[in-house]
Design a protein around this motif. Structure first.
Motif, mmCIF file in Angstrom:
data_model
loop_
_atom_site.group_PDB
_atom_site.id
_atom_site.type_symbol
_atom_site.label_atom_id
_atom_site.label_comp_id
_atom_site.label_asym_id
_atom_site.label_seq_id
_atom_site.Cartn_x
_atom_site.Cartn_y
_atom_site.Cartn_z
ATOM 1 N N VAL A 80 0.831 -1.205 0.000
ATOM 2 C CA VAL A 80 0.000 0.000 0.000
ATOM 3 C C VAL A 80 0.868 1.259 0.000
ATOM 4 C CG1 VAL A 80 -1.625 1.357 1.381
ATOM 5 C CG2 VAL A 80 -2.005 -1.084 1.060
ATOM 6 N N ILE A 84 1.288 3.965 -3.614
ATOM 7 C CA ILE A 84 1.096 5.416 -3.625
ATOM 8 C C ILE A 84 2.277 6.088 -4.333
ATOM 9 C CG2 ILE A 84 0.939 7.496 -2.189
ATOM 10 C CD1 ILE A 84 -0.436 5.750 -0.064
ATOM 11 N N GLY A 140 1.338 0.484 -8.917
ATOM 12 C CA GLY A 140 1.045 1.908 -9.033
ATOM 13 C C GLY A 140 1.620 2.522 -10.288
ATOM 14 N N ALA A 173 -6.527 -3.826 -1.122
ATOM 15 C CA ALA A 173 -5.967 -2.650 -0.451
ATOM 16 C C ALA A 173 -5.167 -1.796 -1.427
ATOM 17 C CB ALA A 173 -5.080 -3.083 0.719
ATOM 18 N N ILE A 174 -4.409 -2.459 -2.301
ATOM 19 C CA ILE A 174 -3.620 -1.752 -3.313
ATOM 20 C C ILE A 174 -4.539 -0.995 -4.273
ATOM 21 C CG2 ILE A 174 -2.163 -2.099 -5.369
ATOM 22 C CD1 ILE A 174 -0.788 -4.366 -3.861
ATOM 23 N N PHE A 176 -7.735 -0.053 -3.939
ATOM 24 C CA PHE A 176 -8.471 1.040 -3.293
ATOM 25 C C PHE A 176 -7.587 2.274 -3.187
ATOM 26 C CE2 PHE A 176 -9.975 3.428 0.397
ATOM 27 C CZ PHE A 176 -11.323 3.569 0.088
ATOM 28 N N THR A 177 -6.327 2.051 -2.811
ATOM 29 C CA THR A 177 -5.381 3.165 -2.647
ATOM 30 C C THR A 177 -5.054 3.815 -3.981
ATOM 31 O OG1 THR A 177 -4.396 2.016 -0.749
ATOM 32 C CG2 THR A 177 -3.134 3.825 -1.719
ATOM 33 N N ARG A 178 -4.741 2.989 -4.991
ATOM 34 C CA ARG A 178 -4.313 3.588 -6.263
ATOM 35 C C ARG A 178 -5.488 4.193 -7.036
ATOM 36 N NH1 ARG A 178 -2.997 -0.900 -10.885
ATOM 37 N NH2 ARG A 178 -4.353 -2.590 -10.199
ATOM 38 N N ILE A 180 -7.730 6.083 -5.730
ATOM 39 C CA ILE A 180 -7.738 7.461 -5.230
ATOM 40 C C ILE A 180 -6.634 8.279 -5.914
ATOM 41 C CG2 ILE A 180 -7.418 8.923 -3.185
ATOM 42 C CD1 ILE A 180 -8.565 6.582 -1.529
ATOM 43 N N VAL A 181 -5.439 7.674 -6.019
ATOM 44 C CA VAL A 181 -4.310 8.367 -6.652
ATOM 45 C C VAL A 181 -4.595 8.631 -8.131
ATOM 46 C CG1 VAL A 181 -1.859 8.213 -7.266
ATOM 47 C CG2 VAL A 181 -2.637 7.377 -5.037
#
Length: 244
Positions: A80, A84, A140, A173-174, A176-178, A180-181
């Motif tokens: 995670v 980012i 990412g 988790a990866i 969901f985070t990326r 947003i990015v």
């Protein structure tokens, strides 16, 4: 509406999801190189992240009994963090050379573990953190880190339900985070949002089909199938880069 949709692309998405479920490392390793034939690279990143949210939710639900919480933390947390970093850098770096290096890495390491069948890496914290960090960063930056995580987890020689459930939870988790990015980077274009509901359904259906097929695959063949699929992915990436 349907005139704007590429059904060949959706067909490839179904195949990517089924094979990704069987291989245990997610659909993006096939989805990214195939989708790149239809869309620009930044759009592919955005669609991949959204698609994976659906497919990994399905895998977690279907294989949840195999979840390894220790591996989830050791691989997931660095994944995670580095997704980012990779997602932010994707806006500024030329990915052509990086994609070549990634393809060579996938081909080389998959061949190593295919040839050296007795080679097993213990799922210790150091190895997990290194594999998770590299997987998150490439996810990412290039849209696909599942193959690297697949190599790491295949080397641990995990039971297939543990492999799939843990990999899917990390991937969720990866993604969901990326997502947003990528939204902040402007990768989610309005004209392609029409594909989102189709991709969510494909994520569910493809995972279910892959799970059904997986029950007929013996455990001793599962690791080899995963590695062979990674080898194919690396080869597809090389061909795609030099056929353009």
């Amino acid at each position: 509406m349907f005139q704007k949709i590429s059904f060949l692309f959706l067909f490839f998405a179904v195949l990517a999801e089924i094979i990704g479920t069987i291989g245990g490392f997610g659909s993006s390793v096939f989805f990214v190189p195939l989708a790149s034939f239809f869309f620009d690279f930044q759009t592919v990143l955005g669609l991949t992240a959204i698609f994976h949210l659906s497919s990994n939710s399905s895998k977690i639900a279907l294989f949840r009994k195999g979840l390894d919480k220790k591996l989830l933390l050791n691989i997931g947390i660095p994944s995670v963090i580095f997704v980012i970093i990779g997602g932010l850098l994707s806006k500024y770096l030329d990915t052509f050379i990086l994609k070549i290096l990634l393809a060579i890495f996938l081909i080389g390491f998959s061949l190593l573990f295919i040839i050296k069948k007795e080679l097993i890496i213990k799922p210790e914290r150091k190895e997990s953190i290194i594999g998770g960090s590299f997987s998150g960063f490439t996810a990412g930056l290039l849209g696909t880190g599942g193959a690297i995580r697949g190599i790491t987890m295949a080397a641990f020689n995990l039971e297939k339900s543990v492999f799939i459930a843990t990999s899917a939870a990390i991937d969720f988790a990866i993604d969901f985070t990326r997502t947003i990015v990528y939204i902040s980077n402007g990768y989610i274009h309005k004209e392609y949002l029409i594909y989102v509901p189709f991709l969510f359904v494909i994520g569910l259906v493809g995972t279910y089909i892959g799970k059904y097929i997986l029950q007929f695959i013996p455990q001793d063949r599962f690791k080899q199938i995963s590695l062979i699929l990674v080898l194919i992915i690396g080869s597809i990436m090389i061909l795609q880069l030099f056929l353009k």
